[in-house]
Design a protein around this motif. Structure first.
Motif, PDB file in Angstrom:
ATOM      1  N   ARG A   5       0.850  -1.184   0.000  1.00  0.00           N
ATOM      2  CA  ARG A   5       0.000   0.000   0.000  1.00  0.00           C
ATOM      3  C   ARG A   5       0.890   1.240   0.000  1.00  0.00           C
ATOM      4  NH1 ARG A   5      -0.453  -2.458   4.904  1.00  0.00           N
ATOM      5  NH2 ARG A   5       0.401  -1.355   6.718  1.00  0.00           N
ATOM      6  N   LEU A   6       0.310   2.342  -0.414  1.00  0.00           N
ATOM      7  CA  LEU A   6       1.038   3.603  -0.442  1.00  0.00           C
ATOM      8  C   LEU A   6       0.846   4.353   0.862  1.00  0.00           C
ATOM      9  CD1 LEU A   6       0.343   4.919  -4.061  1.00  0.00           C
ATOM     10  CD2 LEU A   6       2.280   3.588  -3.229  1.00  0.00           C
ATOM     11  N   ASN A   7       1.908   4.952   1.341  1.00  0.00           N
ATOM     12  CA  ASN A   7       1.866   5.859   2.488  1.00  0.00           C
ATOM     13  C   ASN A   7       2.219   7.235   1.943  1.00  0.00           C
ATOM     14  OD1 ASN A   7       2.380   7.349   4.849  1.00  0.00           O
ATOM     15  ND2 ASN A   7       2.863   5.475   5.972  1.00  0.00           N
ATOM     16  N   GLY A   8       1.185   8.006   1.560  1.00  0.00           N
ATOM     17  CA  GLY A   8       1.426   9.172   0.740  1.00  0.00           C
ATOM     18  C   GLY A   8       1.610   8.701  -0.694  1.00  0.00           C
ATOM     19  N   SER A   9       2.253   9.502  -1.510  1.00  0.00           N
ATOM     20  CA  SER A   9       2.442   9.120  -2.906  1.00  0.00           C
ATOM     21  C   SER A   9       3.869   8.698  -3.224  1.00  0.00           C
ATOM     22  CB  SER A   9       2.053  10.287  -3.822  1.00  0.00           C
ATOM     23  OG  SER A   9       2.892  11.419  -3.573  1.00  0.00           O
ATOM     24  N   VAL A  11       6.006   6.895  -0.836  1.00  0.00           N
ATOM     25  CA  VAL A  11       6.519   5.851   0.057  1.00  0.00           C
ATOM     26  C   VAL A  11       5.652   4.602  -0.091  1.00  0.00           C
ATOM     27  CG1 VAL A  11       6.999   5.180   2.432  1.00  0.00           C
ATOM     28  CG2 VAL A  11       7.425   7.535   1.696  1.00  0.00           C
ATOM     29  N   GLU A  13       4.592   1.038   1.526  1.00  0.00           N
ATOM     30  CA  GLU A  13       4.521   0.353   2.812  1.00  0.00           C
ATOM     31  C   GLU A  13       4.115  -1.102   2.562  1.00  0.00           C
ATOM     32  OE1 GLU A  13       1.704   0.863   6.720  1.00  0.00           O
ATOM     33  OE2 GLU A  13       2.554   2.691   5.828  1.00  0.00           O
ATOM     34  N   ASP A  15       3.514  -4.951   4.378  1.00  0.00           N
ATOM     35  CA  ASP A  15       3.405  -5.833   5.540  1.00  0.00           C
ATOM     36  C   ASP A  15       3.939  -7.209   5.172  1.00  0.00           C
ATOM     37  OD1 ASP A  15       2.200  -3.931   7.213  1.00  0.00           O
ATOM     38  OD2 ASP A  15       0.214  -4.363   6.388  1.00  0.00           O
ATOM     39  N   TYR A  31      11.689   0.283   9.098  1.00  0.00           N
ATOM     40  CA  TYR A  31      10.965  -0.981   9.277  1.00  0.00           C
ATOM     41  C   TYR A  31      10.702  -1.214  10.751  1.00  0.00           C
ATOM     42  CZ  TYR A  31      15.103  -3.648  10.881  1.00  0.00           C
ATOM     43  OH  TYR A  31      16.179  -4.122  11.577  1.00  0.00           O
ATOM     44  N   THR A  71       6.691  -4.670   9.204  1.00  0.00           N
ATOM     45  CA  THR A  71       6.310  -3.683   8.186  1.00  0.00           C
ATOM     46  C   THR A  71       7.553  -2.947   7.719  1.00  0.00           C
ATOM     47  OG1 THR A  71       4.115  -3.382   9.181  1.00  0.00           O
ATOM     48  CG2 THR A  71       4.871  -1.678   7.681  1.00  0.00           C
ATOM     49  N   TRP A  73       9.072   0.122   5.004  1.00  0.00           N
ATOM     50  CA  TRP A  73       8.757   1.278   4.163  1.00  0.00           C
ATOM     51  C   TRP A  73       9.896   1.462   3.152  1.00  0.00           C
ATOM     52  CZ3 TRP A  73       7.584   0.850   9.263  1.00  0.00           C
ATOM     53  CH2 TRP A  73       6.258   1.109   9.644  1.00  0.00           C
TER      54      TRP A  73
END
Length: 207
Positions: A5-9, A11, A13, A15, A31, A71, A73
């Motif tokens: 999934r995106l954390n912002g545009s 980064v 992320e 799992d 991480y 997790t 990043w």
């Protein structure tokens, strides 16, 4: 399974729940949990033959394998990240535009054609095939997905090209006019033409 999934545009992320993920070496920015990182080797996790092909063609990328539970990043040069889901189909992508991919996906090198009859130079591209998620990078802003249909072929600046998927035929079109208009007249200018049905991803900034 990994959860991309995106954390912002900018980064990515991911799992980790037991299944590894491959990412560009040095792209980890943070991480949590019990996560191990190791080089994916010369073949980038796809075997020695794939590694030899990449080295011979210059279409190489250094991957690390991230495994365990936690997790992670990922980011690279503050570039925008695009997630592409593959369901048995093939994605053709510039190797430097790759950020991470599910370990179930396989990469290889494919011949992309000749860059003009006069130069006789062969070009190659990285292919990603299988079922899973692939994270791509875009410079200068969010990537743009352009539809290609039999009625509407697409011509793209190769410096803006990121990736393509679908039933597409790629050819090289020599076209010096658009380079001359911006004062870039040195060398042999060419464009990428896509015919068929599919999607081409481009970035706002030229490489």
């Amino acid at each position: 399974m990994q959860g991309f999934r995106l954390n912002g545009s900018r980064v990515l992320e991911v799992d980790l729940t037991g299944q590894p993920v491959r990412a560009v070496t040095g792209s980890m920015v943070a991480y949590t949990g019990d996560v191990q990182f190791k080089s994916a080797g010369m073949g980038g996790g796809d075997g020695l033959v794939a590694g030899l092909k990449r080295r011979a063609t210059g279409e190489s990328v250094a991957f690390m394998t991230c495994s365990g539970r936690g997790t992670v990043w990922f980011a690279k040069d503050a570039m925008e990240v695009l997630l592409v889901e593959l369901a048995g189909d093939t994605l053709r992508v510039e190797s430097e535009q790759l950020l991470a991919l599910s370990d179930s996906l396989r990469t290889d090198v494919a011949f992309a054609g000749m860059r003009g009859a006069s130069s006789g130079q062969g070009l190659f591209t990285t292919t990603v095939t299988g079922h899973g998620t692939c994270a791509l990078l875009s410079s200068g802003g969010p990537p743009v997905a352009l539809e290609v249909s039999p009625q509407f072929p697409l011509v793209v600046d190769p410096q803006a090209f990121v990736a393509s998927r679908g039933q597409l035929n790629q050819t090289f079109v020599t076209d010096v006019s658009w380079r001359n208009l911006v004062g870039e007249s040195s060398g042999e200018a060419f464009s990428l033409r896509f015919d068929g049905s599919g999607v081409v991803y481009i970035q706002p900034e030229e490489r």
